[in-house]
Design an enzyme around this catalytic site. Sequence first.
Site, PDB file in Angstrom:
ATOM      1  N   LYS A 157       0.841  -1.204   0.000  1.00 60.26           N
ATOM      2  CA  LYS A 157       0.000   0.000   0.000  1.00 60.26           C
ATOM      3  C   LYS A 157       0.874   1.252   0.000  1.00 60.26           C
ATOM      4  CE  LYS A 157      -3.892  -2.372   2.083  1.00 60.26           C
ATOM      5  NZ  LYS A 157      -4.756  -2.673   3.220  1.00 60.26           N
ATOM      6  N   GLN A 171      -4.787  -1.332   9.406  1.00 64.21           N
ATOM      7  CA  GLN A 171      -4.720  -2.668   8.816  1.00 64.21           C
ATOM      8  C   GLN A 171      -5.353  -3.695   9.758  1.00 64.21           C
ATOM      9  OE1 GLN A 171      -3.813  -3.222   5.725  1.00 64.21           O
ATOM     10  NE2 GLN A 171      -4.016  -5.440   5.804  1.00 64.21           N
ATOM     11  N   ASP A 188     -11.201   2.937   3.543  1.00 68.37           N
ATOM     12  CA  ASP A 188     -11.527   1.519   3.380  1.00 68.37           C
ATOM     13  C   ASP A 188     -13.022   1.329   3.142  1.00 68.37           C
ATOM     14  OD1 ASP A 188      -9.473  -0.420   3.454  1.00 68.37           O
ATOM     15  OD2 ASP A 188      -9.092   0.019   5.572  1.00 68.37           O
TER      16      ASP A 188
HETATM   17  N1  GUN Z   1      -6.982  -6.623   5.955  1.00 69.70           N
HETATM   18  C1  GUN Z   1      -7.233  -7.383   4.865  1.00 69.70           C
HETATM   19  N2  GUN Z   1      -7.769  -6.633   3.880  1.00 69.70           N
HETATM   20  C2  GUN Z   1      -7.854  -5.374   4.362  1.00 69.70           C
HETATM   21  C3  GUN Z   1      -8.324  -4.150   3.803  1.00 69.70           C
HETATM   22  O1  GUN Z   1      -8.790  -4.047   2.659  1.00 69.70           O
HETATM   23  N3  GUN Z   1      -8.232  -3.070   4.623  1.00 69.70           N
HETATM   24  C4  GUN Z   1      -7.742  -3.135   5.882  1.00 69.70           C
HETATM   25  N4  GUN Z   1      -7.711  -2.022   6.607  1.00 69.70           N
HETATM   26  N5  GUN Z   1      -7.316  -4.257   6.431  1.00 69.70           N
HETATM   27  C5  GUN Z   1      -7.368  -5.363   5.667  1.00 69.70           C
END
Ligand code: GUN
Length: 281
Positions: free
Chosen positions: A53, A97, A120
Amino acid sequence: MSILIDGKALAVKMRGELKERVAAYRAERGKDIGLAVVLVGEDPASQVYVRNKIKACEEVGIRSYSYKLPENTSEEQLSSLIEELVAAENVHGILVQLPLPKHLNERKILRLIPPSKDVDGFCAENIGNLAMNRETIVSCTPYGVMKMLEEYKIDPKGKRAVVLGRSNIVGKPMAMLLLNADATVTVCHSKTHDLKEICAQADILVVAIGRAKFVGADMVKEGAVVIDVGMDRDENGKLCGDVDFAAVKDKASYITPVPGGVGPMTITMLLYNTVLAASRS
Ligand code: GUN
């Protein structure tokens, strides 16, 4: 052989467009777009996701603020960091996350992020707006799927769409997006009766259950569009999806490969949502 939906190529194209929008924002407002990425603990998969990311942000010129906190971080410590990020003008999006370590209350933590910075699309207000087909921030993976359908001129209107999986992150928002696009939507899950028959009626089948090669040819209608959100390992440890690609590829009209299908679109949509959040600020 069906047509491959190339998520990687679309991601490259969209990131090119986003790079221009980020530069235009900087030129217009004299400041950067910022995304805060918070990782608590040492989960190896989460570390890889977060690294990717941050790398993607750099690629398009979004400034990332990375916070790596130890496993034993307290709820108070994490809350006060999030509160700082909520108040920070240079931070347009906040991503915590998941999963968080067990001792932290995920719901309580995520509730601290205001809808305007929830890139998100996880919070109740954003999901509620999606349910009511109002302006919102949409969860990255299902939003990426919609962009792929759009790119390949696959219009869900009037089609029978089946979503296999009912998670808050993928299945439910996916179903709402397809419904908002005028599809007739069925959501299936582990307790569904006659699962095979229902899937085999789908014009558009989206699979997000996390079970390697679960969907075989008997679950796919001739000419269906098959979207595979899975990221699994097969019996040899090789990366594969929830769909048995080899078995289904000649039956579907369009199909997403794994890797190179939905995966590259998820992070792209995070960048997209961050640019959107900044533009609205
Ligand atoms: N953990 C697995 N996929 C995601 C996601 O798309 N966003 C976040 N914040 N955590 C995750």
